[in-house]
Design a protein around this motif. Structure first.
Motif, PDB file in Angstrom:
ATOM      1  N   VAL A   1       0.807  -1.225   0.000  1.00  0.00           N
ATOM      2  CA  VAL A   1       0.000   0.000   0.000  1.00  0.00           C
ATOM      3  C   VAL A   1       0.837   1.272   0.000  1.00  0.00           C
ATOM      4  O   VAL A   1       0.310   2.356  -0.194  1.00  0.00           O
TER       5      VAL A   1
ATOM      6  N   ARG B   1       3.050   1.841  -2.218  1.00  0.00           N
ATOM      7  CA  ARG B   1       3.265   2.175  -3.628  1.00  0.00           C
ATOM      8  C   ARG B   1       1.966   1.948  -4.410  1.00  0.00           C
ATOM      9  O   ARG B   1       1.613   0.824  -4.716  1.00  0.00           O
TER      10      ARG B   1
ATOM     11  N   PHE C   1     -12.942   1.471  -2.055  1.00  0.00           N
ATOM     12  CA  PHE C   1     -12.506   0.068  -2.108  1.00  0.00           C
ATOM     13  C   PHE C   1     -11.208  -0.223  -1.351  1.00  0.00           C
ATOM     14  O   PHE C   1     -11.169  -1.107  -0.493  1.00  0.00           O
ATOM     15  N   PRO C   2     -10.108   0.498  -1.634  1.00  0.00           N
ATOM     16  CA  PRO C   2      -8.856   0.163  -0.938  1.00  0.00           C
ATOM     17  C   PRO C   2      -8.952   0.395   0.567  1.00  0.00           C
ATOM     18  O   PRO C   2      -8.251  -0.278   1.339  1.00  0.00           O
TER      19      PRO C   2
ATOM     20  N   GLY D   1      -8.774  -3.199   2.002  1.00  0.00           N
ATOM     21  CA  GLY D   1      -7.329  -3.319   2.112  1.00  0.00           C
ATOM     22  C   GLY D   1      -6.856  -2.841   3.473  1.00  0.00           C
ATOM     23  O   GLY D   1      -7.633  -2.281   4.255  1.00  0.00           O
ATOM     24  N   PRO D   2      -5.579  -3.051   3.755  1.00  0.00           N
ATOM     25  CA  PRO D   2      -5.039  -2.684   5.073  1.00  0.00           C
ATOM     26  C   PRO D   2      -4.988  -1.175   5.299  1.00  0.00           C
ATOM     27  O   PRO D   2      -4.921  -0.739   6.454  1.00  0.00           O
TER      28      PRO D   2
ATOM     29  N   ARG E   1      -9.275   7.072  -6.546  1.00  0.00           N
ATOM     30  CA  ARG E   1      -9.084   5.806  -5.843  1.00  0.00           C
ATOM     31  C   ARG E   1      -7.636   5.680  -5.382  1.00  0.00           C
ATOM     32  O   ARG E   1      -7.352   5.165  -4.301  1.00  0.00           O
TER      33      ARG E   1
ATOM     34  N   TYR F   1      -6.269   6.322  -0.520  1.00  0.00           N
ATOM     35  CA  TYR F   1      -5.582   5.589   0.546  1.00  0.00           C
ATOM     36  C   TYR F   1      -4.160   6.085   0.773  1.00  0.00           C
ATOM     37  O   TYR F   1      -3.395   5.473   1.513  1.00  0.00           O
TER      38      TYR F   1
END
Ligand SMILES: Nc1ncnc2c1ncn2[C@@H]1O[C@H](COP(=O)(O)OP(=O)(O)O)[C@@H](O)[C@H]1O
Ligand SMILES: [Mg+2]
Lengths: 267, 242
Positions: free
Chosen positions: A76, A78, A99-100, A104-105, A151, A155
């Motif tokens: 995450v 990069r 979404f991320p 995602g973490p 997007r 994050y």
């Protein structure tokens, strides 16, 4: 975050054993907060370099370091903006941007409301607040591009890897998004608040307008031909494009690429 | 439709044997009568409920199996020969064996339908998984999603449109098999009713039930298409369907 490529080589091996040398002996450092642009003819290995930094491809030889540590896979820190957007067609604009964070973490520890706020702020930043509930197939190319950008920004990866992100756009939209990209990157603020960017393009004027340094690549196999520093003042704007220095640097890069194309055509 | 009725009527006049080919009027009257006393609907409902149960079973078997086969080449090579060996065997071929095992009852038609519907759903799922856009998987990887999150958040939604199409194919073939199964192996249902009125020599009612098979099949497919439009509003053509 800094990225360090040390004598990186990449060879693709096809199922029948045929080898394609894609990238040869690429050494390159992306400094903290630096905006680096790669230009070069089709097939010279630009995407391969970007994918290796992203951790999506492994170098055949050489090393890639992120803040001094070897890159072993995607992460995450990069973030990638793919050339054909790679939006999730079953999710709306807002859901794509969330979404991320949701799955995602990067969103671990954020409440649903906090994620919603972040999504709203990012959509406003890229001018998409009105399209939040549309599906990607209902959007124009330029809007999809903005969704992909939102997007990516949502994050907050430390490094932004962007593969021909503006290639599919008409000249006008493209100019507008170049300006916006520099604004989002933080060209008006202090250098310390900027994120590291690697940006791929075909367009020389775009490269010069955006970059701190332009990496000119040549093909067969892909190598770094020259790294051209762009010391035009920031913030850059329409006046920059008319600057004689801008024209001079663009001319220089064109001459490098033109020679390459000429050699390829006559060899 | 009108031409069809006209030819039917002409044929029934020429045959002049209501047992062999009753007139359209006689069949319509039988249809109306069966609809009024509810028998048409109770028998249809029994068959349709069996269809739903069979679909659930087929889906529960085929979707996870197809997902695993699509994602692991080795697992596919392991399972595929069995699938390809069973697939050409029509569900109807298992009816005699099914009669031994299950006897006459609910289980036999459900088993036959589940068997029949499993293959289209399985094959649709496998090919759906194989055509998942690699770019989307890579994008999710760069966002740090775990492998299981990628399956749940990228692979499954990617194959949903293909899965729903294969479910329609599964319904179509299962519905063809249920009548055969109920003809011999069920105490009620549409297939049973057809065979009952054949034995009673009441041809108009028999034909009324045969027509109902078509009607139910049509509405099951319509329901699935509406479900697909709801579940996959992003899929091509979804807007036209709404
Ligand atoms: N997955 C792959 N398998 C085999 N060859 C590849 C693969 N990806 C890229 N290549 C080859 O590597 C070279 C560089 O490709 P790429 O990095 O996509 O170039 P660019 O982005 O500059 O157009 C090309 O010759 C291309 O055909
Ligand atoms: Mg490329």
């Amino acid at each position: 975050m800094t990225i360090d490529l040390q004598s990186v080589r990449k060879e693709f091996v096809a199922r029948d054993g045929a080898r394609t040398p894609a990238v040869e002996d690429v050494s390159l450092t992306l400094g903290e907060g630096e905006f680096v642009v790669i230009v070069g003819p089709s097939g010279c290995g630009k995407t391969t370099v970007l994918n290796m930094i992203a951790g999506l491809e492994r170098p055949t030889a050489g090393a890639i370091l992120a803040d001094g540590r070897p890159v072993t896979g995607p992460g995450v820190d990069r973030g990638v903006m793919f050339q054909d957007y790679a939006l999730f067609p079953w999710r709306t604009v807002a859901e794509n941007v969330a979404f991320p964070l949701r799955f995602g973490p990067a969103g671990a520890g954020l409440s649903g409301a906090a994620i919603g706020d972040r999504v709203d702020a990012t959509l406003t930043l890229v001018g998409l607040a009105a399209a939040r509930d549309k599906y990607p197939h209902q959007l124009s190319g330029g809007m999809r591009q903005r969704v992909a950008l939102a997007r990516l920004l949502s994050y907050e990866p430390k490094v932004l890897l962007m593969d021909e992100p503006l290639a599919a756009l008409d000249a006008q939209t493209r100019t507008i998004l170049q300006d916006e990209l520099l604004r989002i990157w933080g060209q008006d603020g202090p250098a310390a608040s900027r994120r590291t960017v690697l940006f791929i393009t075909h367009a020389i004027d775009e490269a010069v307008f955006l970059a701190d340094r332009v990496v000119v690549m040549s093909s067969h196999p892909g190598r770094v031909r020259e790294i051209v520093p762009v010391d035009l003042p920031r913030p850059r704007n329409d006046a920059t494009r008319a600057d004689p220095d801008f024209q001079r640097i663009a001319q220089h890069i064109w001459s490098l690429i033109k020679n390459e194309a000429y050699r390829a055509a006559t060899s | 439709m009108a031409a069809f009725a006209l030819i039917w009527w002409a044929a029934s006049v020429l045959t002049d044997n209501p047992l062999l080919l009753p007139s359209p009027q006689a069949v319509s009257a039988a249809f109306a009568g069966l609809a009024l006393d509810g028998e048409l609907f109770t028998q249809s409902a029994l068959s349709v409920v069996r269809l739903l149960a069979a679909l659930l079973i087929a889906f529960a078997i085929a979707a996870p199996l197809g997902l695993a086969m699509g994602m692991s080449k080795r697992f596919e090579e392991f399972v595929d020969p069995v699938v390809e060996l069973l697939r050409p065997i029509s569900g109807i071929a298992w009816i005699p064996l099914g009669l031994f095992i299950f006897g006459v009852g609910q289980s036999l038609p459900i088993f036959i339908m589940a068997y029949t519907a499993t293959f289209p759903v399985l094959i649709g799922t496998v090919s759906g998984v194989k055509s998942v856009d690699r770019k989307l998987v890579r994008a999710a990887e760069t966002m740090g999603l775990s492998q299981s999150a990628i399956v749940a958040r990228v692979v499954v939604p990617s194959i949903l449109p293909a899965l729903l199409v294969s479910l329609r194919l599964g319904v179509a073939s299962a519905w063809t098999a249920v009548i055969a199964a109920e003809l011999v192996g069920a105490p009620n249902g549409l297939g049973y009713a057809i065979s009952w009125y054949r034995e009673m020599l009441v041809t108009p009612k028999m034909i009324a039930f045969i027509a109902m098979v078509g009607v139910c099949g049509y509405f099951c497919d319509l329901a699935l298409r509406l479900l697909a439009a709801r579940l996959t509003p992003w899929a091509p053509g979804a807007e036209a369907r709404r």
